[in-house]
Design an enzyme around this catalytic site. Structure first.
Site, PDB file in Angstrom:
ATOM      1  N   ALA A   1      55.666  19.290  74.900  1.00  0.00           N
ATOM      2  CA  ALA A   1      56.429  18.960  76.182  1.00  0.00           C
ATOM      3  C   ALA A   1      57.356  17.763  75.615  1.00  0.00           C
ATOM      4  O   ALA A   1      57.140  17.110  74.927  1.00  0.00           O
ATOM      5  CB  ALA A   1      55.377  18.296  77.222  1.00  0.00           C
TER       6      ALA A   1
ATOM      7  N   GLY B   1      52.021  21.101  73.836  1.00  0.00           N
ATOM      8  CA  GLY B   1      52.643  22.160  74.992  1.00  0.00           C
ATOM      9  C   GLY B   1      53.200  23.586  73.935  1.00  0.00           C
ATOM     10  O   GLY B   1      52.980  24.655  74.810  1.00  0.00           O
TER      11      GLY B   1
ATOM     12  N   GLU C   1      50.181  25.191  73.209  1.00  0.00           N
ATOM     13  CA  GLU C   1      49.465  25.746  74.381  1.00  0.00           C
ATOM     14  C   GLU C   1      50.264  27.057  74.841  1.00  0.00           C
ATOM     15  O   GLU C   1      49.776  27.966  75.327  1.00  0.00           O
ATOM     16  CB  GLU C   1      49.563  24.848  75.614  1.00  0.00           C
ATOM     17  CG  GLU C   1      48.623  23.710  75.284  1.00  0.00           C
ATOM     18  CD  GLU C   1      48.564  22.420  76.324  1.00  0.00           C
ATOM     19  OE1 GLU C   1      49.602  21.806  76.208  1.00  0.00           O
ATOM     20  OE2 GLU C   1      47.659  22.194  76.908  1.00  0.00           O
TER      21      GLU C   1
ATOM     22  N   GLU D   1      48.140  15.229  72.011  1.00  0.00           N
ATOM     23  CA  GLU D   1      48.537  14.353  73.185  1.00  0.00           C
ATOM     24  C   GLU D   1      47.510  12.959  73.071  1.00  0.00           C
ATOM     25  O   GLU D   1      48.019  12.154  73.777  1.00  0.00           O
ATOM     26  CB  GLU D   1      48.122  15.373  74.501  1.00  0.00           C
ATOM     27  CG  GLU D   1      49.118  16.362  74.798  1.00  0.00           C
ATOM     28  CD  GLU D   1      48.618  17.596  74.184  1.00  0.00           C
ATOM     29  OE1 GLU D   1      47.741  17.664  73.359  1.00  0.00           O
ATOM     30  OE2 GLU D   1      49.356  18.661  74.371  1.00  0.00           O
TER      31      GLU D   1
HETATM   32  N1  CAA Z   1      59.314  15.718  72.972  1.00  0.00           N
HETATM   33  C1  CAA Z   1      60.767  15.334  72.656  1.00  0.00           C
HETATM   34  N2  CAA Z   1      61.435  15.079  71.397  1.00  0.00           N
HETATM   35  C2  CAA Z   1      60.617  15.522  70.340  1.00  0.00           C
HETATM   36  C3  CAA Z   1      59.373  15.934  70.591  1.00  0.00           C
HETATM   37  C4  CAA Z   1      58.986  16.114  71.804  1.00  0.00           C
HETATM   38  N3  CAA Z   1      57.579  16.576  71.969  1.00  0.00           N
HETATM   39  N4  CAA Z   1      58.856  16.192  69.272  1.00  0.00           N
HETATM   40  C5  CAA Z   1      59.962  15.758  68.428  1.00  0.00           C
HETATM   41  N5  CAA Z   1      61.204  15.512  69.168  1.00  0.00           N
HETATM   42  C6  CAA Z   1      62.320  14.843  68.614  1.00  0.00           C
HETATM   43  C7  CAA Z   1      62.120  13.523  67.941  1.00  0.00           C
HETATM   44  O1  CAA Z   1      62.295  12.473  68.987  1.00  0.00           O
HETATM   45  C8  CAA Z   1      63.613  13.640  67.177  1.00  0.00           C
HETATM   46  O2  CAA Z   1      64.588  13.521  67.896  1.00  0.00           O
HETATM   47  P1  CAA Z   1      65.587  12.219  67.390  1.00  0.00           P
HETATM   48  O3  CAA Z   1      66.169  13.027  66.103  1.00  0.00           O
HETATM   49  O4  CAA Z   1      66.637  12.179  68.494  1.00  0.00           O
HETATM   50  O5  CAA Z   1      64.841  10.995  66.857  1.00  0.00           O
HETATM   51  C9  CAA Z   1      63.620  15.007  66.517  1.00  0.00           C
HETATM   52  O6  CAA Z   1      62.755  15.867  67.716  1.00  0.00           O
HETATM   53  C10 CAA Z   1      63.014  15.436  65.378  1.00  0.00           C
HETATM   54  O7  CAA Z   1      61.624  14.907  65.217  1.00  0.00           O
HETATM   55  P2  CAA Z   1      61.102  13.934  64.153  1.00  0.00           P
HETATM   56  O8  CAA Z   1      62.204  12.934  63.497  1.00  0.00           O
HETATM   57  O9  CAA Z   1      59.874  13.122  64.835  1.00  0.00           O
HETATM   58  O10 CAA Z   1      60.504  14.700  63.036  1.00  0.00           O
HETATM   59  P3  CAA Z   1      59.428  14.626  62.007  1.00  0.00           P
HETATM   60  O11 CAA Z   1      59.575  15.957  61.031  1.00  0.00           O
HETATM   61  O12 CAA Z   1      59.377  13.248  61.568  1.00  0.00           O
HETATM   62  O13 CAA Z   1      58.120  14.804  63.028  1.00  0.00           O
HETATM   63  C11 CAA Z   1      56.523  15.913  64.329  1.00  0.00           C
HETATM   64  C12 CAA Z   1      57.667  15.949  63.218  1.00  0.00           C
HETATM   65  C13 CAA Z   1      55.362  15.535  63.749  1.00  0.00           C
HETATM   66  C14 CAA Z   1      56.248  17.487  65.159  1.00  0.00           C
HETATM   67  C15 CAA Z   1      56.843  14.706  65.388  1.00  0.00           C
HETATM   68  O14 CAA Z   1      58.178  14.975  65.784  1.00  0.00           O
HETATM   69  C16 CAA Z   1      55.985  14.549  66.560  1.00  0.00           C
HETATM   70  O15 CAA Z   1      54.970  14.025  66.407  1.00  0.00           O
HETATM   71  N6  CAA Z   1      56.564  15.021  67.695  1.00  0.00           N
HETATM   72  C17 CAA Z   1      55.439  14.813  68.941  1.00  0.00           C
HETATM   73  C18 CAA Z   1      54.457  15.949  68.979  1.00  0.00           C
HETATM   74  C19 CAA Z   1      53.737  15.658  70.251  1.00  0.00           C
HETATM   75  O16 CAA Z   1      53.104  14.695  70.481  1.00  0.00           O
HETATM   76  N7  CAA Z   1      53.541  16.681  70.962  1.00  0.00           N
HETATM   77  C20 CAA Z   1      52.645  16.884  72.192  1.00  0.00           C
HETATM   78  C21 CAA Z   1      53.869  16.446  73.372  1.00  0.00           C
HETATM   79  S1  CAA Z   1      52.719  15.983  75.000  1.00  0.00           S
HETATM   80  C22 CAA Z   1      52.402  17.604  75.634  1.00  0.00           C
HETATM   81  O17 CAA Z   1      52.717  18.663  74.969  1.00  0.00           O
HETATM   82  C23 CAA Z   1      51.735  17.512  76.776  1.00  0.00           C
HETATM   83  C24 CAA Z   1      51.149  18.874  77.384  1.00  0.00           C
HETATM   84  O18 CAA Z   1      50.304  19.181  76.946  1.00  0.00           O
HETATM   85  C25 CAA Z   1      51.818  19.545  78.230  1.00  0.00           C
END
Ligand code: CAA
Length: 304
Positions: free
Chosen positions: A67, A110, A113, A178
């Site tokens: 998400a 998400g 999921e 999450e």
């Molecule tokens: N939401 C918004 N933006 C996201 C994102 C997310 N879930 N995941 C990555 N991005 C964005 C980053 O903010 C970044 O943007 P900027 O360039 O503007 O800073 C861009 O995508 C590239 O990401 P990273 O620089 O972080 O890339 P990385 O290779 O260093 O890391 C990653 C990759 C490990 C996937 C890392 O991006 C990460 O941990 N992302 C979040 C994963 C996460 O926590 N997902 C769960 C979300 S909550 C959810 O999904 C709730 C639900 O059940 C409905």
């Protein structure tokens, strides 16, 4: 047709291909993206020319990294409650036509999921089991292909251990991280992970936020096959095309029955299957299929 800005949607023959298309944000599921995704999926579901769907993510790095945290970060409980955030996602699991997730790179939160809402998952990775029915889609083993050296970007697993040497960006990785954000999975992760992986590993992954490799996902039955990233989409489309060649109503009945295995007791599921098996004999396509077999001909299903 509606114009989309967060996804692309195109017919590839009888297959509806939907691509999550926010690669710079790792295809994070913003409310706009989710609305477009469910709109496109429902449109393909209603399109008689389409027999199956494929869902994938644009770019090398991600299917979907979850998400959209930027959109969610400032929300309160009543915002979430009133907007019924991600309600549209339920429509993906309710499609009548099969939908295959072709998972490249991260499928997190998400994104994991969403992949699990699909009927089955093909994952990009380095195990090269032969394609069951399309031998041409089985590439050379990444470990023996002459053009690949241990330094080649395609070479990620050591031949002896099968452990990741250097994880490739396009290799599928699954997880529900999450917990690290102070929240929990909200699109089915706790339920579908537990059903797919069993309680122990599902619980460990949900509580630690650790990621799981494509290889492990295959061993545990979360994904149906692991395919090299380069042929993932072709394989998914070939698989969907094969399904689209069968009778649409019969395919829908088969899908309903397999899904019933996860939503009912064995006795109820068996009863449903038996009744629906009988019901296929009310269709023209059952006559067409069996007649063609006896005549050694290729059936031309009428989808009725
Ligand atoms: N939401 C918004 N933006 C996201 C994102 C997310 N879930 N995941 C990555 N991005 C964005 C980053 O903010 C970044 O943007 P900027 O360039 O503007 O800073 C861009 O995508 C590239 O990401 P990273 O620089 O972080 O890339 P990385 O290779 O260093 O890391 C990653 C990759 C490990 C996937 C890392 O991006 C990460 O941990 N992302 C979040 C994963 C996460 O926590 N997902 C769960 C979300 S909550 C959810 O999904 C709730 C639900 O059940 C409905």
């Amino acid at each position: 047709a509606r114009a989309y800005s967060h996804i692309t949607s195109e017919a590839r023959g009888p297959v509806g291909l939907i691509t999550l298309n926010r690669p710079k944000a790792l295809n994070a599921l913003s409310p706009e993206l989710v609305a477009e995704l469910s709109h496109a999926a429902v449109a393909f579901d209603a399109d008689e020319a389409i027999g199956a769907l494929v869902l994938t993510g644009a770019g090398e790095k991600a299917f979907a990294a979850g998400a959209d945290i930027k959109t969610m970060s400032s929300k309160g409980y009543m915002d979430m409650y009133k907007s019924q955030l991600f309600k549209e996602m339920d429509q993906i699991a309710q499609l009548r036509k099969p939908i295959i997730a072709a998972v490249n790179g991260f499928a997190l939160g998400g994104g994991c999921e969403l992949a699990m809402c699909c009927d089955f998952i093909l994952a990009a990775g380095e195990i090269t089991a032969p394609h069951p029915t399309h031998p041409s889609l089985t590439p050379h083993s990444p470990l023996t292909h002459p053009s690949l050296t241990p330094h080649s970007p395609q070479y990620h697993f050591s031949p002896l251990t099968s452990h990741p040497v250097s994880p490739a960006p396009n290799t599928a990785k699954f997880g529900q991280p999450e917990i690290k954000l102070g929240t929990i999975p909200g699109l089915g992760g706790t339920q579908r992970f537990a059903r797919a992986l069993g309680k122990s590993r599902a619980m460990e992954l949900v509580l630690t936020g650790d990621l799981m490799s494509a290889e492990e996902a295959l061993q545990r039955g979360l994904v149906s096959r692991v395919v090299p990233a380069a042929s993932l989409l072709d394989d998914a489309i070939a698989t969907a095309t094969k399904i689209a060649g069968y009778s649409q109503p019969i395919v829908a009945i088969a899908k309903t029955c397999v899904n019933a295995a996860f939503e009912s007791s064995l006795a109820e599921g068996l009863k449903l299957e038996r009744h629906l098996f009988y019901s296929t004999f009310a269709t023209e396509d059952q006559s067409i299929g069996m007649k063609a077999f006896l005549e050694k001909a290729t059936p031309e299903f009428k989808h009725q």
